[in-house]
Design an enzyme around this catalytic site. Structure first.
Site, PDB file in Angstrom:
ATOM      1  N   GLY A  21       1.253  -1.028  -0.002  1.00  0.00           N
ATOM      2  CA  GLY A  21      -0.074   0.247  -0.448  1.00  0.00           C
ATOM      3  C   GLY A  21       0.626   1.184  -0.011  1.00  0.00           C
ATOM      4  N   ARG A  25       6.929   1.594   0.542  1.00  0.00           N
ATOM      5  CA  ARG A  25       7.202   0.511   1.335  1.00  0.00           C
ATOM      6  C   ARG A  25       7.952  -0.114  -0.057  1.00  0.00           C
ATOM      7  NH1 ARG A  25       3.126  -2.402   4.336  1.00  0.00           N
ATOM      8  NH2 ARG A  25       4.661  -1.142   5.942  1.00  0.00           N
ATOM      9  N   ARG A  44       2.055  10.805  -8.905  1.00  0.00           N
ATOM     10  CA  ARG A  44       0.321  11.086  -7.666  1.00  0.00           C
ATOM     11  C   ARG A  44       2.372  10.473  -6.713  1.00  0.00           C
ATOM     12  NH1 ARG A  44      -5.417  11.345  -8.059  1.00  0.00           N
ATOM     13  NH2 ARG A  44      -5.784  11.761  -9.990  1.00  0.00           N
ATOM     14  N   ARG A  88      -0.511  -8.779  -3.137  1.00  0.00           N
ATOM     15  CA  ARG A  88      -0.600  -7.919  -2.160  1.00  0.00           C
ATOM     16  C   ARG A  88       0.391  -8.097  -0.960  1.00  0.00           C
ATOM     17  NH1 ARG A  88      -1.525  -4.010   1.117  1.00  0.00           N
ATOM     18  NH2 ARG A  88      -3.292  -4.294   3.286  1.00  0.00           N
ATOM     19  N   SER A  91       0.857  -5.108   5.879  1.00  0.00           N
ATOM     20  CA  SER A  91      -0.220  -5.513   7.296  1.00  0.00           C
ATOM     21  C   SER A  91      -1.220  -5.564   7.318  1.00  0.00           C
ATOM     22  CB  SER A  91       0.732  -4.140   8.672  1.00  0.00           C
ATOM     23  OG  SER A  91      -0.275  -3.340   8.047  1.00  0.00           O
ATOM     24  N   ASP A 204      -0.839  -5.396  14.692  1.00  0.00           N
ATOM     25  CA  ASP A 204      -0.933  -5.248  15.866  1.00  0.00           C
ATOM     26  C   ASP A 204      -2.109  -6.628  16.449  1.00  0.00           C
ATOM     27  OD1 ASP A 204      -4.007  -3.763  15.023  1.00  0.00           O
ATOM     28  OD2 ASP A 204      -1.992  -3.646  13.637  1.00  0.00           O
ATOM     29  N   ARG A 217       9.029  -4.773  13.348  1.00  0.00           N
ATOM     30  CA  ARG A 217       8.728  -4.606  12.003  1.00  0.00           C
ATOM     31  C   ARG A 217       9.136  -4.921  10.719  1.00  0.00           C
ATOM     32  NH1 ARG A 217       3.145  -1.151  12.028  1.00  0.00           N
ATOM     33  NH2 ARG A 217       2.268  -1.448  14.218  1.00  0.00           N
TER      34      ARG A 217
END
Length: 248
Positions: A21, A25, A44, A88, A91, A204, A217
């Site tokens: 997303g 990353r 963008r 995809r 998290s 989480d 993470r």
């Protein structure tokens, strides 16, 4: 060949792509895992890169948050750029006490509280499912490295902040975790008869309130990225080509 959201030209995007997303990353994956990297998109600031992994071409591109955003990018990747394998990487929040933070989740299917599938005018509720071929390979990869993972149904929610704890009702149906994009990705892929899969790191737990530290993470997400890349290139027919400029 360019679209309002993607400036890539024909042939610049590999047939297998990772879809985080967060565009940063995507940049991290390109800089730390790929060789011979070329940036194909910055429209963008939704960065996209193509490089090689294990001698085969693979791309990575950000998609933004939510079904609406990934719906646009995945549709264009499939129908304009000919992408065949879309994975995809992101998290998710665990909604099962038995699913601890740090584990990988392979989304065999995605449920939703949204209405993305209304466009197909189906006479019922559509079950959005992953590609079994990609899923099988991803599970094999995770097991070979000893990375703990669970396979099951996830919730692609349109809501990040909610007034009521609706996750509890989804948990009763056996769903593993909550994220925001897989349902739209699976719908687009299934409609076009290409492969898609969601792979997640549990960052989480909505049940216990636990969360990964910054260091945890980094490690957990790196494991997810490795599994996703190994899965992507297993279905890529594109061998390494000429060297491009390195990602900046």
């Amino acid at each position: 060949m360019a679209t309002p959201h993607n400036q890539a030209e024909k042939g610049q995007i590999a047939e297998s792509i990772l879809l985080p997303g967060d565009p940063l990353r995507a940049k991290f994956i390109a800089e730390n895992f790929l060789e011979n990297v070329v940036m194909f998109n910055s429209v963008r600031n939704m960065f996209g890169f193509t490089g090689t992994y294990g001698g085969k071409q693979v791309s990575v591109m950000g998609t933004g948050m939510g079904c609406a955003s990934i719906g646009i990018y995945s549709y264009e990747l499939i129908h304009v750029y000919g992408v065949k394998n879309l994975i995809r990487v992101g998290s998710c929040g665990s909604i099962q006490e038995s699913l601890p933070v740090g584990n990988l989740v392979m989304a065999m299917a995605a449920s939703t509280d949204g209405n993305f599938a209304h466009q197909y005018q189906l006479p019922g509720i559509y079950s959005a499912t992953a590609s079994y071929e990609l899923l099988e390979k991803a599970v094999q990869s995770a097991k070979s490295h000893g990375y703990p993972c669970q396979v099951g149904n996830v919730l692609s929610s349109d809501l990040f902040y909610t007034e009521t704890p609706e996750w509890k009702e989804w948990a009763k149906m056996g769903l593993l975790s909550v994220e925001m994009e897989s349902y739209a990705l699976y719908c687009n892929a299934n409609r076009a008869k290409v492969r898609a899969l969601g792979i997640f790191t549990v960052s989480d737990s909505i049940v216990t309130g636990e969360g990964l530290s910054a260091e945890e993470r980094q490690t957990g997400f790196t494991n997810m990225m490795q599994v996703a890349l190994e899965t992507a290139v297993a279905f890529s027919c594109s061998e390494a080509g000429s060297k491009g400029r390195q990602a900046e």
